[in-house]
Design an enzyme around this catalytic site. Structure first.
Site, mmCIF file in Angstrom:
data_model
loop_
_atom_site.group_PDB
_atom_site.id
_atom_site.type_symbol
_atom_site.label_atom_id
_atom_site.label_comp_id
_atom_site.label_asym_id
_atom_site.label_seq_id
_atom_site.Cartn_x
_atom_site.Cartn_y
_atom_site.Cartn_z
ATOM 1 C CD GLU A 1 3.271 -1.140 -21.942
ATOM 2 O OE1 GLU A 1 3.585 -2.277 -21.562
ATOM 3 O OE2 GLU A 1 2.088 -0.744 -21.975
ATOM 4 C CG ASP B 1 -0.263 -0.410 2.479
ATOM 5 O OD1 ASP B 1 0.838 0.114 2.714
ATOM 6 O OD2 ASP B 1 -0.788 -1.254 3.241
ATOM 7 C CG ASP C 1 1.141 3.020 -15.119
ATOM 8 O OD1 ASP C 1 0.786 3.104 -16.315
ATOM 9 O OD2 ASP C 1 1.931 2.163 -14.705
ATOM 10 C CG ASP D 1 -1.113 0.404 -19.834
ATOM 11 O OD1 ASP D 1 -0.177 -0.307 -19.441
ATOM 12 O OD2 ASP D 1 -2.197 -0.053 -20.256
ATOM 13 C CG HIS E 1 4.300 -4.216 -14.238
ATOM 14 N ND1 HIS E 1 4.905 -3.206 -14.964
ATOM 15 C CD2 HIS E 1 3.041 -4.299 -14.706
ATOM 16 C CE1 HIS E 1 4.037 -2.704 -15.822
ATOM 17 N NE2 HIS E 1 2.888 -3.351 -15.680
ATOM 18 C CG ASP E 2 3.616 -6.013 -18.033
ATOM 19 O OD1 ASP E 2 2.816 -6.328 -17.127
ATOM 20 O OD2 ASP E 2 3.518 -4.973 -18.702
#
Ligand code: NOJ
Length: 586
Positions: free
Chosen positions: A257, A29, A98, A200, A330-331
């Site tokens: 991205e 968090d 993001d 994104d 993270h991907d």
């Protein structure tokens, strides 16, 4: 090329769900992040990128936003977020949010309204089409997460487009009112004082308006249709509009991205005279072991191909745009498991890969846990996995007749959960990530690999990152200098020079470029000009490096190495497995 804070900084990417849980509910968090700002400052990074923290039903961990103006309950409150921002700024750091505007969650009020009736004022915020004559999907495109990219909606008898999961309907950027709402939302966040956006899949927002069928790829599988929505016909128009109406009013950085861009397309987005984005994330490098653009089909990779891709990007953006430098996010699987060795040489290879990222031209990105050499994970069965993409793949692969073990082997190499296992802070239960039950299991290697050990050990991966970041701050040539690849065909060694920047630009003719090359050659030979030499052994075997004759120098200084050093001049070096050396030559 002009100087900018976002060129000279180092970005640290936080995946909030997996960073630090402050209230014991098993989910990371905002207060957890705030608690670790001193740790991040100690590392030396100065820009934080937060993966989405907005309200979301979390089918794709926050990349399915149901309210752009609220914080996800599990992550805390807007007051927590305000405190985080202020603590970041107090430390002289920047915060990047993001921006997910190719799609929303199907629980966003716009979509709820949109699907309510064909004549809803929000209908056109999304991409609705009737089925073909036989009632089938409007076209044959596949979703990035498997299955068709269309979902039939009973209520109004039409299909909507979702390039990702069916819980992530694509927004219709052709709609002016929608674009205005997005710009208003961006302005709202920027006025709160944030320092930029990571955008994104931003090059997916413009679709070929006729949405045609794509050519099929092999038996059975649906074609992606990517040629009709990546870098679509109105992408530039939308981005320029966004720049004019929003971005141009602030001193911020933006990183788009952009899957499927080559350097030419990237230059259209980032060229300094075009006013669109500061940087893009390109995936040519991280897709080098994909077959036909499919990440689940793994093919072997060669260092010479890896270098070719890095080289092309370094050269083609030089003087026109700016590279983002990353091997993890993270991907992606963990770089040390993918391009290094996560067994015997884990520490050495993690440091070697870090040396690459931090000594190229561009802005380096560190993904949480990379700075302590975190690795991929091998969970015993599918019940441990949480990623929607992994779960969809598993189901489809089992349906096609593969055994669970076969499918798991691919998942071990490729699953996004490799990057998402919680941050390993110490060797207590749950790695100090939570006092509750973690939302995704901890990597069982946490007792050996954790922050506490890294901080206590001067030879740790963490301390090496610290030195690399420091080095880049001390030597601007590492940030702005020109890049020259040495030994392009070598399959063990990646070696290059960084030299003071010689101006080139988008308008340079072939003749001007060949003059620049001549000047660069002279630079190599000019022993008075300082050059940085980077030599990396990408293999488990020892390797011998011989400096090409044209590079002249009188003195050498070893700036950094990932092994205990021994006296050697860099004209000939014997490198140990995954050894990295950085020299200043003069
Ligand atoms: C790219 C993001 O990085 C990924 O995590 C997400 O699933 C897709 N875009 C869809 O938003």
């Amino acid at each position: 090329m002009y100087r900018a804070w976002w060129k000279e900084g180092v970005v640290y990417q936080v995946y909030p769900r997996s960073f630090l849980d402050s209230n014991g509910d098993g989910v990371g968090d905002l207060q957890g992040i705030t608690a670790k700002l001193d740790y991040l400052q100690g590392l030396g990074v100065n820009i934080l990128w937060l993966c989405p923290v907005y309200r979301s039903p979390n089918y794709d961990n926050g990349y399915d936003i149901s309210d752009y103006y609220s914080i996800m309950d599990e992550f805390g409150t807007m007051a927590d977020w305000e405190e985080l921002l202020s603590e970041v700024h107090q430390r002289g750091m920047k915060l990047i949010m993001d921006l997910v505007v190719n799609h929303t969650s199907d629980e966003h009020s716009w979509f709820v309204e949109s699907r309510a009736a064909r004549n809803s004022p929000y209908r056109d915020y999304y991409i609705w089409r009737p089925g073909k004559e036989d009632g089938s999907e409007p076209n044959n495109w596949a979703s990035e997460f498997g299955g068709s990219a269309w979902e039939y909606d009973e209520k109004t008898g039409e299909y909507y487009l979702h390039l990702f999961s069916k819980k992530q309907p694509d927004l219709n950027w052709e709609n002016k009112r929608l674009r205005r709402e997005i710009y208003t939302m961006m302005t709202w966040w920027l006025d709160k004082g944030i320092d930029g956006f990571r955008m994104d899949v931003i090059n997916l927002i413009s679709k070929e308006p006729t949405l045609p069928d794509a050519r099929r790829r092999g038996k059975g599988s649906l074609p992606w249709g990517r040629e009709f929505y990546r870098n679509g016909p109105r992408l530039q128009y939308f981005l320029r509009e966004m720049h004019a109406k929003v971005l141009s009013k602030y001193d911020i950085m933006t990183v788009g991205e952009t899957p499927g861009v080559d350097p030419e397309k990237a230059n259209l987005l980032v060229a300094e005279d075009r006013h669109e984005l500061s940087m893009v994330f390109q995936f040519e490098l991280l897709e080098l072991d994909y077959q036909d653009g499919d990440k689940w089909k793994i093919i072997p990779w060669k260092l010479s191909d890896f270098k070719k891709i890095v080289n092309v990007w370094q050269e083609r953006l030089e003087g026109t745009g700016w590279n983002s430098l990353f091997l993890n996010n993270h991907d992606q699987p963990r770089a040390v498991s993918r391009f290094g060795d996560d067994g015997t040489y884990r520490v050495q290879s993690a440091k070697m890969l870090a040396t690459l990222v931090h000594t190229l031209q561009g802005t380096p990105y560190i993904y949480q846990g990379e700075e302590i050499g975190m690795t991929n994970v091998r969970f015993p069965d599918i019940s441990y996995y949480r990623d929607i993409d992994t779960l969809n793949f598993y189901e489809e692969a089992i349906r096609s007749g593969l055994s669970p073990q076969e499918v798991l082997e691919t998942i071990y190499a490729r699953s996004r959960d490799n990057a998402r296992t919680p941050m390993q802070w110490d060797d207590t239960e749950s790695a100090g990530f939570t006092t509750g039950v973690p939302w995704l299991a901890i990597n069982p290697n946490y007792q050996a690999i954790h922050v506490k050990e890294n901080l206590a050990n001067p030879e740790s991966v963490f301390h090496y990152y610290q030195r690399l970041i420091q080095l880049r701050k001390e030597r601007l040539v590492l940030v702005y200098g020109d890049y020259h690849l040495l030994l392009p065909q070598d399959e063990q060694l990646f070696a290059y020079l960084r030299t003071p920047n010689i101006k080139t630009g988008p308008g340079f003719s072939e003749k001007q470029l060949s003059e620049v090359r001549r000047a660069e050659d002279e630079l190599f030979q000019d022993a008075d000009q300082e050059k940085i030499l980077v030599v990396l052994n990408f293999s488990k075997q020892p390797a011998v490096f011989v400096l090409p004759e044209k590079v002249k120098f009188q003195t050498d200084q070893l700036l950094l190495s990932n092994y205990p050093t021994r006296p050697e001049t860099p004209t000939r070096l014997e490198l140990r497995p995954f050894e990295a050396r950085v020299y200043a030559l003069k």
